[in-house]
Design a protein around this motif. Structure first.
Motif, PDB file in Angstrom:
ATOM      1  N   THR A  29       0.833  -1.207   0.000  1.00 37.13           N
ATOM      2  CA  THR A  29       0.000   0.000   0.000  1.00 37.13           C
ATOM      3  C   THR A  29       0.864   1.252   0.000  1.00 37.13           C
ATOM      4  O   THR A  29       0.583   2.212  -0.726  1.00 37.13           O
ATOM      5  N   LEU A  30       1.916   1.250   0.810  1.00 36.42           N
ATOM      6  CA  LEU A  30       2.830   2.393   0.874  1.00 36.42           C
ATOM      7  C   LEU A  30       3.433   2.676  -0.500  1.00 36.42           C
ATOM      8  O   LEU A  30       3.442   3.828  -0.961  1.00 36.42           O
ATOM      9  N   ALA A  31       3.908   1.651  -1.181  1.00 30.28           N
ATOM     10  CA  ALA A  31       4.504   1.831  -2.504  1.00 30.28           C
ATOM     11  C   ALA A  31       3.480   2.320  -3.524  1.00 30.28           C
ATOM     12  O   ALA A  31       3.792   3.147  -4.387  1.00 30.28           O
ATOM     13  N   ALA A  32       2.225   1.844  -3.417  1.00 25.26           N
ATOM     14  CA  ALA A  32       1.173   2.281  -4.340  1.00 25.26           C
ATOM     15  C   ALA A  32       0.784   3.734  -4.090  1.00 25.26           C
ATOM     16  O   ALA A  32       0.488   4.471  -5.029  1.00 25.26           O
ATOM     17  N   ASN A  33       0.794   4.165  -2.816  1.00 21.41           N
ATOM     18  CA  ASN A  33       0.437   5.546  -2.487  1.00 21.41           C
ATOM     19  C   ASN A  33       1.535   6.535  -2.859  1.00 21.41           C
ATOM     20  O   ASN A  33       1.259   7.721  -3.023  1.00 21.41           O
ATOM     21  N   ALA A  34       2.760   6.071  -2.954  1.00 26.99           N
ATOM     22  CA  ALA A  34       3.887   6.971  -3.245  1.00 26.99           C
ATOM     23  C   ALA A  34       4.878   6.283  -4.172  1.00 26.99           C
ATOM     24  O   ALA A  34       6.002   5.987  -3.779  1.00 26.99           O
ATOM     25  N   PRO A  35       4.464   6.020  -5.414  1.00 28.07           N
ATOM     26  CA  PRO A  35       5.377   5.332  -6.323  1.00 28.07           C
ATOM     27  C   PRO A  35       6.598   6.197  -6.649  1.00 28.07           C
ATOM     28  O   PRO A  35       6.506   7.421  -6.708  1.00 28.07           O
ATOM     29  N   LYS A  36       7.736   5.537  -6.836  1.00 27.63           N
ATOM     30  CA  LYS A  36       8.948   6.249  -7.219  1.00 27.63           C
ATOM     31  C   LYS A  36       8.796   6.732  -8.657  1.00 27.63           C
ATOM     32  O   LYS A  36       8.250   6.028  -9.506  1.00 27.63           O
ATOM     33  N   ALA A  37       9.283   7.927  -8.935  1.00 24.68           N
ATOM     34  CA  ALA A  37       9.165   8.514 -10.263  1.00 24.68           C
ATOM     35  C   ALA A  37       9.867   7.674 -11.328  1.00 24.68           C
ATOM     36  O   ALA A  37       9.422   7.615 -12.470  1.00 24.68           O
ATOM     37  N   ASP A  38      10.942   6.999 -10.939  1.00 29.67           N
ATOM     38  CA  ASP A  38      11.701   6.214 -11.923  1.00 29.67           C
ATOM     39  C   ASP A  38      11.125   4.813 -12.141  1.00 29.67           C
ATOM     40  O   ASP A  38      11.672   4.016 -12.898  1.00 29.67           O
ATOM     41  N   GLY A  39      10.021   4.490 -11.453  1.00 27.97           N
ATOM     42  CA  GLY A  39       9.380   3.209 -11.624  1.00 27.97           C
ATOM     43  C   GLY A  39      10.025   2.069 -10.863  1.00 27.97           C
ATOM     44  O   GLY A  39       9.541   0.948 -10.899  1.00 27.97           O
ATOM     45  N   LYS A  40      11.117   2.321 -10.174  1.00 30.98           N
ATOM     46  CA  LYS A  40      11.787   1.277  -9.401  1.00 30.98           C
ATOM     47  C   LYS A  40      11.031   1.033  -8.103  1.00 30.98           C
ATOM     48  O   LYS A  40      10.216   1.835  -7.671  1.00 30.98           O
ATOM     49  N   THR A  41      11.318  -0.112  -7.467  1.00 31.16           N
ATOM     50  CA  THR A  41      10.648  -0.421  -6.212  1.00 31.16           C
ATOM     51  C   THR A  41      11.267   0.382  -5.077  1.00 31.16           C
ATOM     52  O   THR A  41      12.392   0.854  -5.160  1.00 31.16           O
ATOM     53  N   GLY A  42      10.494   0.520  -4.008  1.00 33.38           N
ATOM     54  CA  GLY A  42      10.928   1.333  -2.875  1.00 33.38           C
ATOM     55  C   GLY A  42      10.200   2.654  -2.885  1.00 33.38           C
ATOM     56  O   GLY A  42       9.259   2.853  -3.646  1.00 33.38           O
ATOM     57  N   GLY A  43      10.623   3.554  -2.042  1.00 28.11           N
ATOM     58  CA  GLY A  43       9.980   4.855  -1.959  1.00 28.11           C
ATOM     59  C   GLY A  43      10.388   5.585  -0.711  1.00 28.11           C
ATOM     60  O   GLY A  43      11.489   5.405  -0.202  1.00 28.11           O
ATOM     61  N   THR A  44       9.464   6.392  -0.208  1.00 25.64           N
ATOM     62  CA  THR A  44       9.708   7.213   0.969  1.00 25.64           C
ATOM     63  C   THR A  44       8.611   6.965   1.989  1.00 25.64           C
ATOM     64  O   THR A  44       7.437   6.888   1.635  1.00 25.64           O
ATOM     65  N   ILE A  45       9.020   6.860   3.244  1.00 25.24           N
ATOM     66  CA  ILE A  45       8.083   6.734   4.356  1.00 25.24           C
ATOM     67  C   ILE A  45       8.411   7.851   5.348  1.00 25.24           C
ATOM     68  O   ILE A  45       9.577   8.183   5.552  1.00 25.24           O
ATOM     69  N   VAL A  46       7.395   8.471   5.892  1.00 21.21           N
ATOM     70  CA  VAL A  46       7.571   9.515   6.901  1.00 21.21           C
ATOM     71  C   VAL A  46       7.317   8.874   8.260  1.00 21.21           C
ATOM     72  O   VAL A  46       6.288   8.222   8.465  1.00 21.21           O
ATOM     73  N   ILE A  47       8.264   9.053   9.179  1.00 21.41           N
ATOM     74  CA  ILE A  47       8.193   8.467  10.516  1.00 21.41           C
ATOM     75  C   ILE A  47       8.201   9.594  11.539  1.00 21.41           C
ATOM     76  O   ILE A  47       9.062  10.474  11.490  1.00 21.41           O
ATOM     77  N   GLY A  48       7.256   9.580  12.465  1.00 16.69           N
ATOM     78  CA  GLY A  48       7.221  10.591  13.520  1.00 16.69           C
ATOM     79  C   GLY A  48       6.555  10.052  14.770  1.00 16.69           C
ATOM     80  O   GLY A  48       6.034   8.928  14.787  1.00 16.69           O
ATOM     81  N   ALA A  49       6.574  10.858  15.813  1.00 18.06           N
ATOM     82  CA  ALA A  49       5.942  10.484  17.076  1.00 18.06           C
ATOM     83  C   ALA A  49       4.429  10.621  16.949  1.00 18.06           C
ATOM     84  O   ALA A  49       3.924  11.572  16.352  1.00 18.06           O
ATOM     85  N   HIS A  50       3.711   9.669  17.498  1.00 18.91           N
ATOM     86  CA  HIS A  50       2.241   9.718  17.545  1.00 18.91           C
ATOM     87  C   HIS A  50       1.844  10.876  18.455  1.00 18.91           C
ATOM     88  O   HIS A  50       2.504  11.144  19.454  1.00 18.91           O
ATOM     89  N   GLN A  51       0.765  11.570  18.123  1.00 21.05           N
ATOM     90  CA  GLN A  51       0.384  12.745  18.907  1.00 21.05           C
ATOM     91  C   GLN A  51      -0.189  12.426  20.281  1.00 21.05           C
ATOM     92  O   GLN A  51      -0.238  13.294  21.141  1.00 21.05           O
ATOM     93  N   LYS A  52      -0.589  11.175  20.522  1.00 20.27           N
ATOM     94  CA  LYS A  52      -1.154  10.829  21.820  1.00 20.27           C
ATOM     95  C   LYS A  52      -0.455   9.645  22.479  1.00 20.27           C
ATOM     96  O   LYS A  52      -0.110   9.696  23.651  1.00 20.27           O
TER      97      LYS A  52
END
Length: 165
Positions: A29-52
């Motif tokens: 799902t992560l890869a489908a929501n943010a596909p790499k522009a070059d069509g390769k596998t992988g991508g970017t994930i944003v990691i942060g502290a939960h607000q609660k």
């Protein structure tokens, strides 16, 4: 484009450098929501502290606009008559660091978020439709307001690794 929803769960083994792999169902799902522009596998994930909760929140970069809109609305609903609003609404939810993940879903968990959530050698990933929560399994079990089924998922995955919680 219609956004995929994050559903699924799993345990990732975290190595001493903080590398961990996103479980397959969530990675797809992560890869489908943010596909790499070059069509390769992988991508970017944003990691942060939960607000609660004492865990992390993870999402694709496209979710940032949705999160900002939700926080803008909450801020507007909590504006005092003098025009002042609760600055902590955004402060509590604004942490996040974008990191790359490879085709196998491996990424390096940023140091502060990992410290904040107390994640040691295991990370429990849980899809919460719009985003992914990442927990230290013991912390999740000890959090009073977590649904019983989520606690059972973490216990199940840890038992599969031979670890009782």
């Amino acid at each position: 484009m219609t956004r995929g929803r994050y559903q699924g769960d799993g345990i990732g083994l975290v190595d001493d450098k903080g590398r961990v792999a996103i479980p397959s169902a969530l990675r797809t799902t992560l890869a489908a929501n943010a596909p790499k522009a070059d069509g390769k596998t992988g991508g970017t994930i944003v990691i942060g502290a939960h607000q609660k909760n004492p865990c992390l929140i993870a999402y694709d970069p496209g979710y940032l606009d949705i999160l900002a809109a939700q926080l803008d609305k909450r801020e507007a609903e909590n504006t005092a008559p003098d025009g002042e609003f609760d600055y902590n609404i955004k402060r509590a939810a604004a942490s996040g660091e974008a990191v790359p993940f490879d085709g196998s879903g491996r990424f390096i968990m940023p140091a502060f978020p990992r410290f904040y959530a107390g994640i040691g050698e295991h990370a429990f990933f849980y899809g919460v439709l719009d985003y992914i929560e990442i927990w230290d399994p013991r912390t999740l079990i000890d959090t009073p307001d977590m649904p019983r089924v989520v606690k059972a998922m973490a216990q199940f995955h840890m038992a599969q690794k031979g670890i009782a919680l």
